[in-house]
Design an enzyme around this catalytic site. Structure first.
Site, PDB file in Angstrom:
ATOM      1  N   HIS A  19      20.110  26.607  13.055  1.00  0.00           N
ATOM      2  CA  HIS A  19      19.146  25.308  13.665  1.00  0.00           C
ATOM      3  C   HIS A  19      17.892  25.431  12.726  1.00  0.00           C
ATOM      4  O   HIS A  19      17.722  24.472  12.097  1.00  0.00           O
ATOM      5  CB  HIS A  19      18.835  25.366  15.036  1.00  0.00           C
ATOM      6  N   LYS A  43      26.811  18.335  29.055  1.00  0.00           N
ATOM      7  CA  LYS A  43      26.523  19.823  29.144  1.00  0.00           C
ATOM      8  C   LYS A  43      25.524  19.936  30.429  1.00  0.00           C
ATOM      9  O   LYS A  43      25.107  21.128  30.712  1.00  0.00           O
ATOM     10  CB  LYS A  43      25.596  20.161  27.807  1.00  0.00           C
ATOM     11  N   ARG A  94      28.657  22.577   9.948  1.00  0.00           N
ATOM     12  CA  ARG A  94      28.999  23.839   9.601  1.00  0.00           C
ATOM     13  C   ARG A  94      30.584  23.889   9.251  1.00  0.00           C
ATOM     14  O   ARG A  94      30.755  24.150   8.104  1.00  0.00           O
ATOM     15  CB  ARG A  94      29.172  24.580  11.081  1.00  0.00           C
ATOM     16  N   SER A 132      25.007  28.121  19.407  1.00  0.00           N
ATOM     17  CA  SER A 132      24.462  28.767  20.482  1.00  0.00           C
ATOM     18  C   SER A 132      25.269  29.558  21.480  1.00  0.00           C
ATOM     19  O   SER A 132      25.009  30.560  21.998  1.00  0.00           O
ATOM     20  CB  SER A 132      23.674  27.540  21.442  1.00  0.00           C
TER      21      SER A 132
HETATM   22  P1  ADP Z   1      25.355  24.028  19.073  1.00  0.00           P
HETATM   23  O1  ADP Z   1      26.352  22.881  18.171  1.00  0.00           O
HETATM   24  O2  ADP Z   1      25.127  25.082  18.588  1.00  0.00           O
HETATM   25  O3  ADP Z   1      25.419  23.784  20.689  1.00  0.00           O
HETATM   26  P2  ADP Z   1      23.328  21.659  19.077  1.00  0.00           P
HETATM   27  O4  ADP Z   1      23.941  20.856  19.795  1.00  0.00           O
HETATM   28  O5  ADP Z   1      21.953  22.232  19.549  1.00  0.00           O
HETATM   29  O6  ADP Z   1      24.057  23.108  18.699  1.00  0.00           O
HETATM   30  O7  ADP Z   1      23.180  21.354  17.668  1.00  0.00           O
HETATM   31  C1  ADP Z   1      22.223  20.613  17.057  1.00  0.00           C
HETATM   32  C2  ADP Z   1      22.370  20.480  15.520  1.00  0.00           C
HETATM   33  O8  ADP Z   1      22.313  21.486  14.970  1.00  0.00           O
HETATM   34  C3  ADP Z   1      23.646  19.861  15.162  1.00  0.00           C
HETATM   35  O9  ADP Z   1      23.700  18.636  14.189  1.00  0.00           O
HETATM   36  C4  ADP Z   1      24.539  21.005  14.635  1.00  0.00           C
HETATM   37  O10 ADP Z   1      25.504  20.603  13.865  1.00  0.00           O
HETATM   38  C5  ADP Z   1      23.434  21.776  14.064  1.00  0.00           C
HETATM   39  N1  ADP Z   1      23.761  23.163  14.018  1.00  0.00           N
HETATM   40  C6  ADP Z   1      24.074  23.774  14.862  1.00  0.00           C
HETATM   41  N2  ADP Z   1      24.549  25.481  14.637  1.00  0.00           N
HETATM   42  C7  ADP Z   1      24.327  25.264  13.171  1.00  0.00           C
HETATM   43  C8  ADP Z   1      24.477  26.361  12.107  1.00  0.00           C
HETATM   44  N3  ADP Z   1      24.655  27.421  12.427  1.00  0.00           N
HETATM   45  N4  ADP Z   1      24.169  26.018  11.031  1.00  0.00           N
HETATM   46  C9  ADP Z   1      23.685  24.687  10.642  1.00  0.00           C
HETATM   47  N5  ADP Z   1      23.708  23.742  11.522  1.00  0.00           N
HETATM   48  C10 ADP Z   1      23.758  23.808  12.777  1.00  0.00           C
END
Ligand code: ADP
Length: 163
Positions: A19, A43, A94, A132
């Site tokens: 993130h 969620k 990703r 996460s």
């Molecule tokens: P998760 O998918 O881990 O539950 P979030 O819903 O908080 O995370 O995702 C927020 C944004 O961050 C999304 O656009 C998601 O694609 C991106 N994101 C999450 N993990 C990564 C990562 N490891 N590398 C790049 N972008 C990421």
């Protein structure tokens, strides 16, 4: 000239180095970045950290980025972007597995707010596998999560999710 504002939405439960990489790269492309901690109805009730805790951890991890602020929002992202005058929604991509859902969201957001573009930044090779949920699983099983999360919040994660 009008400042270009981008929003980086997510649950950040908790924020990972993946993130943070996206937020940092967005902060170099735009004048201002608003990291918006969303409460996703799918969620709801499944968060490990409260919205206030997720915000506070993000503030700690982004303190070296002066043009980044952290906010919360519970409704439509497209409305939020309009309210803030944002020109872009920046998301990390990703793998192919992220694509379909992200593409759908981007199209819906474009319909709801034609003035905002969704931009995808390709994840770094080192954090392609990272989410996460992976952090939560590894931590709950007693594994070392220090390579996956910013150092500023490592203790919080161990305390909340460790064995
Ligand atoms: P998760 O998918 O881990 O539950 P979030 O819903 O908080 O995370 O995702 C927020 C944004 O961050 C999304 O656009 C998601 O694609 C991106 N994101 C999450 N993990 C990564 C990562 N490891 N590398 C790049 N972008 C990421």
């Amino acid at each position: 000239m009008q400042r270009k504002i981008a929003v980086c939405p997510g649950s950040f439960d908790p924020v990972t180095i993946g993130h943070l990489d996206i937020i940092r790269r967005a902060s170099k492309l735009f004048d201002n970045v608003i990291v918006v901690v969303m409460s996703n109805y799918k969620k709801m009730g499944n968060y490990s950290f409260t919205q206030a805790e997720r915000v506070e951890m993000l503030i700690r991890c982004t303190k070296d980025m002066p043009n980044v602020v952290v906010d919360t929002h519970c409704g439509l992202l497209a409305e939020y972007a309009k309210e803030k005058g944002a020109v872009a929604i920046v998301k990390g991509l990703r793998a192919v597995s992220d694509f379909e859902d992200e593409f759908q969201q981007a199209l819906i957001n474009k319909k709801l707010n034609p003035d905002v573009e969704t931009m995808f930044l390709a994840a770094e090779a080192e954090s392609m596998y990272l989410s996460s949920s992976v952090v939560k699983q590894v931590s709950a099983l007693g594994g070392d999560v220090s390579p996956f999360v910013p150092g500023e919040i490592l203790e919080d994660i161990i305390e909340r999710l460790g064995l």
